[in-house]
Design an enzyme around this catalytic site. Structure first.
Site, PDB file in Angstrom:
ATOM      1  N   TRP A 120     -12.155  -0.088   6.022  1.00 43.18           N
ATOM      2  CA  TRP A 120     -13.263   0.748   5.263  1.00 43.18           C
ATOM      3  C   TRP A 120     -13.997  -0.493   4.511  1.00 43.18           C
ATOM      4  CZ3 TRP A 120     -12.815   1.939  -0.705  1.00 43.18           C
ATOM      5  CH2 TRP A 120     -11.609   1.272  -1.182  1.00 43.18           C
ATOM      6  N   ASP A 121     -13.437  -1.620   4.392  1.00 38.02           N
ATOM      7  CA  ASP A 121     -14.108  -3.000   3.927  1.00 38.02           C
ATOM      8  C   ASP A 121     -15.422  -3.098   4.370  1.00 38.02           C
ATOM      9  OD1 ASP A 121     -11.054  -3.040   4.098  1.00 38.02           O
ATOM     10  OD2 ASP A 121     -11.265  -5.272   3.626  1.00 38.02           O
ATOM     11  N   GLU A 123      -3.283   2.080  -3.255  1.00 40.46           N
ATOM     12  CA  GLU A 123      -2.180   2.353  -2.364  1.00 40.46           C
ATOM     13  C   GLU A 123      -0.839   2.233  -3.074  1.00 40.46           C
ATOM     14  OE1 GLU A 123      -3.378  -0.965   0.308  1.00 40.46           O
ATOM     15  OE2 GLU A 123      -4.462   0.286   1.812  1.00 40.46           O
ATOM     16  N   GLN A 164      -5.815  -1.288  -7.103  1.00 40.60           N
ATOM     17  CA  GLN A 164      -7.156  -1.671  -7.103  1.00 40.60           C
ATOM     18  C   GLN A 164      -7.909  -0.563  -7.668  1.00 40.60           C
ATOM     19  OE1 GLN A 164      -6.587  -1.522  -2.764  1.00 40.60           O
ATOM     20  NE2 GLN A 164      -8.600  -1.374  -2.890  1.00 40.60           N
TER      21      GLN A 164
END
Lengths: 757, 757
Positions: free
Chosen positions: A326-327, A468, A583
């Site tokens: 997805w970066d 995550e 994150q």
């Protein structure tokens, strides 16, 4: 102005880090910043974009091409290299402006001679199959010098060897190595033409390699210079005979010569920088870091194909399987959309190209529509394994839920296509697969969702959000909001097609048997549960039950670490039962939907989640920077901006998770640095109607200047503490609307506006 | 016939195991099979049923009463005990018929004297607060003997100390220790009357204890005998002054004397056995093991209160927090329903009594109705923690999902109440809270369920089934089928109340505001997804995705074990990613709903799951035995029956999970042994209409004889290889229906039937 990155001494321990730091490439290939004399043990790697191979049960990963730059120097029989001796003087440099790698090293031999080696290399942007190298040496005493240079097919692989039927030989004056990939039998040819105006030449071939051995009686003080032209083609390229193409390419390069080839390359790079550069006044450190971040995005950007995208570690090696995450959509695409829309289009098209893989994945899990790969390679089938990480305490593979539960990927893909469409106005993307992808992603989410009858709402259950460390959660704010976004976009796409492309609309709805899903998607969009800010604290709970987790400080959780590489998430990770998040998750959502939340909500959540975020992902800091700027605290965000922008300069990032090496470059952070500067501090936020600018420059920035592409128009914008200057390019075709701190300003071709804000 | 369990020598290493093996009790208290001279370091424990305490942040656990049996003997200053010396001869025995513990030990002193100690103890079934002890000694040389006997308040605790304000003293000739529990301030009094017809007596008290020190110049060869009458009361008992009650109790016992007290106790035990015993002809080993299993159920069965139930480790200590699990309903209740319905009623009423706790738990998780505690204590609030197990590799607590995801507990509770009602015909249980519990459990499941609109069905997501190695699974066959059962029962209950108890029906539906839920439960019952047998293999997938797990053999998985106590489940357990299951899950479901599945389906699933079951729970083997018998392979089931029936005889069971001690007795396995014999091999299966009998005796059994209670009637049944004899008791009041291998047979009071089958 500083356009150069340097290291002034050689440090064996930094070989791996410098491989990343001094990376060059042209989107077709990447080449790690190793030195001429380095071999596979130093992670020399010429990574091919979009060419993957799988050996046995190991992970599929991108292929490293045979190394056509392989060069060793011997002086009176003594190997002269940083590997065999400590150099007397050494400098390694990267010219960011032209993506040119240079080194200069002086060695003292055992016999008291002094040898100077200089070399430079570039990966042609003009002809992406071509690698050019210039190499020179000089001795300060007469001596016999032997140069070995050629093609080394014994390459570094994580899960290789990836070649079978390796052959090598000469074709006239050319050397070549040719091989087939193990899994799919792609042919790969590397050919080398050399221009060596001295010495006696011998050709030496071994199992994997072929080299020229040049022997010369070198005169004291005389410089000896040679050039090489290495070409790389594979049968995955749109050519008839990749061997033949490689030969022709090397011969033509030889004919043109190094200066002309470099000039063509240089011109294209200068054009690129004209589009992409950002000027920061008052902060040279930030200036260099940001420019370096942009450099990294440009060397890995695919210009040659719309069937490849940018992997999470760029072209810096085989780490993360060379897979696209997805970066790309969330962190790199904004830079390209606003500065290089033609590259942005390639990245977006890649997702159209890989829809088949996404459909297969949805089927595999019993869903309909398109469930995009968490780790996407050439076909879009998911390269992500269920056991991604090794438990450092037991040495056993650890079950993670990246592949099956990080469903937001299909929303991220939708976001990329839709943002590209909105910012460029390029409707063709919808017709060439984009609309189909979006509809299939929405359908996937409908089939994934459950309806809670007791609460009369759809819910998105059992997902892993960006954070995550907390797997398999219910009603994750990021995921659920992105799912709703996907439904909204699907309905918008259908409206646009129906209005403007009726035939295509009918064809697509028929092909996909979409009619019965229309009402369902409307209903789900209305009734999907999105966690809301708490009535008093305004904090949005990241997922159901987050509030009940242990509220431990980052300092305290770090004191619990037993093994430096232990994984903090998974079933038993130290973060799993706590509020510590890997994150930005809620903050990522607030960045994306900034217009839909109040200043107070954004501030409350920033302040709540910031001390609870480990930033275990390089994707995290830039989001805190973006939201800090959005809530008017640019200086809060500055340290996160700098952390993001310097990640590949300092090399300070996690290198291991469990026993898995995750080092390499960080293009998402590079993109995040650009986002922080332009979308954050400069406060740019465009949609299909206008470009909004609400600047919040950090204290130390006097001004920022940059270019923007928007819907076929180009602007140069300069923002100082109180003035915004907008210069529209001459080829503007229509009136553009800016909204500067809430006030609408129209701007037409070749116009210049200067506004006090 | 053998009614006795013995050990013929003393083995220090078996002290812990023998504490379980020689357990006695009366449902109000349990007393581990330790010896008179043992102390807290040997896990001496007089566990109180239903009396819990919590200290600080440790687990709540049942209380060990001060030990009124504390007795030590000194000969000429030398402590004579198994602790201080190896005994010359030793025998420890348990008389199953009368729940009488005996020991006889001969010691040789350092001075060449020989001392014989004999003692026996019983926990009165006639008066459950009373403990009686007879102690005698004999020396074969003249010597000075000192006896120390009294009440030791320094008790063994896992998470203690549980007492505050400990006082002790004398009251006339009585000794007492009195204390308050830490958390709830319950008073506990232990008093002791002693009948010691020899020696000089001194009273010695210390902080926690009070003892009598008797000094006697013992004559060679002369036996010295004394008796003790210990009474235990707490302010949790329905008495005004528990101290006073204890004194009166001990004094009255002293007045009645040991022989009379034992006789009353003995009579009640003989009555119990008349109801409960099973006779097996042809297999003395199975006979003893089964009788021993029944013994264990009887010593812990609460006769004194309907507000306590049977904990998972009975009254053998504080293990598993003294908490009541699903074990009671699913594994113990059948024995009591068929043999001691008045005790069964107490167990069932306990769940009515703890409905409040179940409602709180449902609210805590955002649901409606009753979510019963996975680990239930006095109030029904859940004693189960989220971090139940310690990771042996890191020493960290491990998150498990027993508490929040093992939702089948509410269905198990429903099952218990409903089966009790069906088999006893006791409608009062419905009116006294049973109906309310059932309706609230059904409501809970409605609020827990999700509707899958894409598949037009309700699903039960994110649960842990009996197979705890696979947590947080979707559509677990056991759980989903039990949920459906709960809905069916709720609808049946409503029908019965509406027809027969209209007023109660209206009152309950009003009180619970149940009207709006009626249609919902009907709909969910119709549309709930229950995994079905595979069309060709006939195997039912245990949960979504089970089929995709690694198919590894038990042998192979065992070879992966690194630490003997490592937990196989949880996030990273070695079984988690494989098909290896902890215990019967699909098979448990097939046992419960045996009438609804074909012989072929049951056989296919038995054969599929059996090699994949670790039997990491003692609840597992009996289910394989039951289903083996059901599919006509009694001999396949026999080994599982024996494993179950001998578990507390051999002590062969898991003693640790992580660093958590889980030893103790296994009442669920004891109940499972009874189920295997009667519901399995004898093939008994009663419902509200008839008792079905389909015998499948194991090869080595010639015959089995047993008693059955059914709807106010009693029968003695004897089954040999080809003949079934049924003898109805004289107090039968109506005609009963038997179905013997499919043929209906009516049976009235005092009638005897003999049928060839």
């Amino acid at each position: 102005m500083n356009w150069s990155i340097n290291e002034h001494q050689y440090n064996k321990n930094r070989t791996e880090l410098n491989g990343n730091k001094f990376l060059i490439g042209n989107g077709y290939m990447g080449y790690r910043g190793t030195l001429d004399e380095h071999g596979k043990e130093h992670l020399v790697s010429c990574v091919m974009s979009g060419l993957y191979d799988k050996v046995g049960n190991s992970w599929r990963e991108p292929i490293n091409a045979p190394n056509g730059l392989y060069t060793k120097l011997y002086c009176d029989g003594e190997w002269i290299s940083v590997v065999s001796a400590e150099p007397h003087k050494h400098q390694q440099s990267l010219d960011l402006k032209h993506a040119l790698h240079q080194r200069e090293t002086i060695f003292k031999t055992n016999h008291g001679n002094q040898i100077q080696i200089q070399s430079e290399r570039f990966f042609s942007l003009d002809h992406v199959h071509l690698i050019c190298m210039k190499y020179s040496f000089k001795a300060n005493q007469d001596c016999q010098i032997v140069i070995e240079t050629g093609i080394d097919g014994d390459v570094w692989d994580i899960n290789g060897p990836h070649f079978k039927q390796i052959t090598n030989g000469t074709n006239g004056d050319l050397l070549y190595v040719q091989a087939l990939t193990q899994e799919l039998g792609y042919q790969l040819t590397v050919s080398e033409a050399a221009e060596i105006p001295f010495g006696k030449q011998q050709i030496v071939s071994s199992e994997h390699s072929i080299i020229r051995r040049i022997t010369v009686d070198a005169k004291s003080g005389k410089p000896y210079v040679f050039h090489k032209y290495v070409s790389v083609f594979s049968s995955n390229d749109p050519v008839k005979d990749c061997g033949q193409e490689a030969f022709v390419s090397s011969l033509e390069a030889l004919k043109k010569g190094y200066p002309a080839l470099f000039q063509a390359h240089q011109q294209l790079w200068e054009q690129r920088w004209q589009q992409s550069d950002i000027e920061i006044i008052g902060d040279p450190e930030a200036q260099l870091a940001l420019r370096y971040s942009i450099y990294h995005l440009l060397v890995i950007a695919p210009t040659h194909s719309d069937q490849v995208s940018i992997p999470a570690r760029g072209l810096s090696g085989q780490v993360y399987k060379g897979a696209v995450f997805w970066d790309t959509e969330m962190f790199m695409l904004p830079f390209f959309m606003y500065t290089n829309p033609e590259i942005a289009r390639n990245l977006v098209k890649y997702r159209c190209h890989t829809l088949g893989g996404a459909r297969l994945k949805a089927q595999e899990y019993g869903y309909r529509g398109a469930f995009y790969a968490w780790e996407s390679q050439d076909t879009g089938e998911d390269a992500c394994t269920l056991f991604n990480i090794t438990d450092v305490f037991t040495g056993r593979p650890m079950r993670t839920y990246f592949r099956d539960k990080q469903v937001h990927i299909s929303a991220d893909v939708t976001y990329g296509i839709w943002q590209y469409y909105l910012l460029t106005g390029d409707e063709s993307i919808l017709l060439e697969g984009g609309a189909e992808v979006i509809l299939e992603c929405a359908r996937f989410f409908y089939s994934y969702a459950y309806f809670n009858k007791d609460k009369a709402r759809y819910e998105i259950l059992d997902v892993t959000g960006p954070d995550e460390y907390h797997e398999r959660v219910n009603n994750n704010i990021f995921t659920s909001r992105m799912v709703k976004y996907t439904l909204e976009v699907a309905l918008d796409v259908l409206k646009i097609l129906k209005q403007k492309y009726k035939k295509e609309y009918n064809r697509l709805v028929d092909k996909l048997h979409y009619q019965p899903d229309l009402a369902k998607i409307v209903e789900m969009n209305e009734q999907l549960y999105i966690p809301q800010p708490h009535p008093t604290s305004l904090v949005i709970e990241q997922f159901d039950g987050y509030d009940k987790l242990e509220d431990v400080s980052l300092k305290d959780i770090k004191s619990r670490v037993i093994h430096p590489n232990e994984y903090w998430g998974g079933g038993n990770g130290i973060a799993t039962g706590t509020k510590i998040i890997k994150q930005a998750d809620t903050i990522a959502m607030l960045n994306m939907f900034k217009d839909q939340y109040s200043h107070e909500v954004k501030k409350a959540n920033w302040e709540y989640y910031e001390p609870r975020t480990e930033h275990g992902s390089s994707l995290s800091p830039c989001l805190y920077s973006l939201v800090a700027a959005d809530i008017g605290n640019a200086d809060w965000g500055y340290k996160y901006f700098m952390k993001t922008a310097t990640i590949d300069l300092t090399g300070e990032s996690k290198q291991y998770v469990g026993d898995l090496y995750i080092g390499g470059t960080h293009p998402a952070a590079n993109g995040g640095a650009w986002m922080s500067a332009i979308l954050g501090f400069a406060g740019v936020n465009a949609n299909e109607k206008a470009i909004t600018i609400k600047p919040k420059l950090p204290t130390r920035w006097k001004a920022i200047g940059f270019n923007l592409c928007w819907r076929d128009q180009k602007f140069h914008i300069k923002i100082s503490k109180s003035v915004i200057e907008i210069r529209a390019s001459k080829d503007n075709t229509f009136t553009s609307l800016f909204i500067i701190n809430g006030k609408p300003i129209e701007c037409i071709a070749a116009q210049e506006k200067k506004l006090i804000y």
